[in-house]
Design an enzyme around this catalytic site. Sequence first.
Site, PDB file in Angstrom:
ATOM      1  CE  LYS A  22      -3.714  -2.519   2.274  1.00  0.00           C
ATOM      2  NZ  LYS A  22      -4.321  -2.946   3.546  1.00  0.00           N
ATOM      3  CD  GLN A  43      -3.285  -4.579   6.866  1.00  0.00           C
ATOM      4  OE1 GLN A  43      -3.203  -3.640   6.083  1.00  0.00           O
ATOM      5  NE2 GLN A  43      -3.971  -5.669   6.585  1.00  0.00           N
ATOM      6  CG  ASP A  68      -9.662  -0.303   5.582  1.00  0.00           C
ATOM      7  OD1 ASP A  68      -9.609  -0.656   4.389  1.00  0.00           O
ATOM      8  OD2 ASP A  68      -9.018  -0.851   6.488  1.00  0.00           O
TER       9      ASP A  68
END
Length: 301
Positions: free
Chosen positions: A56, A100, A125
Site C-alpha cells: 500500500k 491494518q 477503509d
Amino acid sequence: AEIPTQRIDGRAVAEAVVAAVGAASARLTAETGIRPGLAVVLVGEDPASQVYVGAKGKRATALGFHSVQHTLPASTSEIELIALVEALNRDPEIHGILVQFPLPGRLDEARARVIEAIAPEKDVDGLHPLNVGRLAAGGEAMVPCTPAGAMLLIRRVLGPDLSGREAVVVGRSNLVGKPIAQLLLQAQATVTIAHSRTADLPAVTRRADILVAATGRPEMVRGDWIKPGAVVIDVGINRVAAPEKGPDGTRLCGDVATAEATGRAAAITPVPGGVGPMTIAMLMANTVKAAYRAAGWPAPP
Ligand code: NDP
C-alpha cells in the site's frame, strides 16, 4: 454444452483505476498544492500484514502521494494506538488513515473502538459506523476497498444496472461480505447473503446470476454449485500446500474451484490477478477522494 468462460483481468482494470487516480491527484496538486496523504498503521509483526502494508505504501509513493507508515510494537496499548489515530485525525497533511487488521493478540478486542476513533472523512477503509450507515442508507460514503473493487469488476462485465439479476454473496464479514451485498442491492440486484449457518448452500448458490465467494475456505465453491452462465467473483486469497512444487511448495487459490467453474461460468475472477489487485487501487481512489473533499472539491470522476 461448455460455456466459454471469460477470465476477468483484475490487474488490467486496477491499472486503469490507478492511472485515473494518478491524473486526479496530479490535478489537485497542480491547482492547490495539496498532495493526497495516506497514513498506514501497522501494529506488531504479522508477515502477511507487513506485505499488505508495504504494498500500500509503495503504491501511494509511486502515485506521488504523501505516504507515511507507522509501525508500532505488538506491546502497544489501546490508549497508545487511539492516541496515534487521533494525532493523524488532526494532521492536515493526512487525508486517509488505514489501520491494518487484525491487531496482535488481545489488542484486536479493541478493533471497534479503534475504528470509531478514526475521523469518518479519513476512514479510507470504510469501516467507521458512519460510513457503514451511509452505505446502507444510500448516502455519500467511503466504501470498503475490496467490495468497491469487486463491484467495479462486476460492472465491467454486466454494466451498472443489475435489475432482475439474482446475486448471492457467500460470507458476511463487515470488511467484505456485508458491504458487497449493499453495493449489489444499490445496483438493483436481488441479494441473498449466505454464511456458515446456511442450509443447503449449493442450492442457494445455484440460483445466482452473480456469485460472490468471500469465505476464506480454499476452493469451497465447486463447479456444480454454479449456475451455467453466472458471473463469479472470487474474493478469497488462500495459501495452500502444492506438493507438485516440491515438499514445501505452496500456491495461492481462491474460494472457488476455478478449474471446475471454467466451462460453466460466463466470467470468473482468477486468483491471483482478480479482486486482489483491485483492493489497493480502490484504496488509492479513496485517498484521492478524501483529499478532494478536504480541499472542498467535488469528488473526482
Ligand atoms: P472472514 O473470516 O471475516 O469471514 C468469512 C465469512 O465466510 C464468514 O461470514 C463465514 O460465516 C463465512 N464462511 C466460512 N466458512 C463457510 C462455509 N463453510 N460455508 C459458508 N460460509 C462460510 O473473512 P473475510 O470476509 O475477511 O475474507 C474472506 C476471504 O477474502 C478470505 O479468503 C480473505 O483472505 C479474502 N480477502 C481478500 C481481500 C482482497 O484484497 N482480495 C481482502 C480481504 C479479504 P459465519 O459468519 O457464519 O462465520
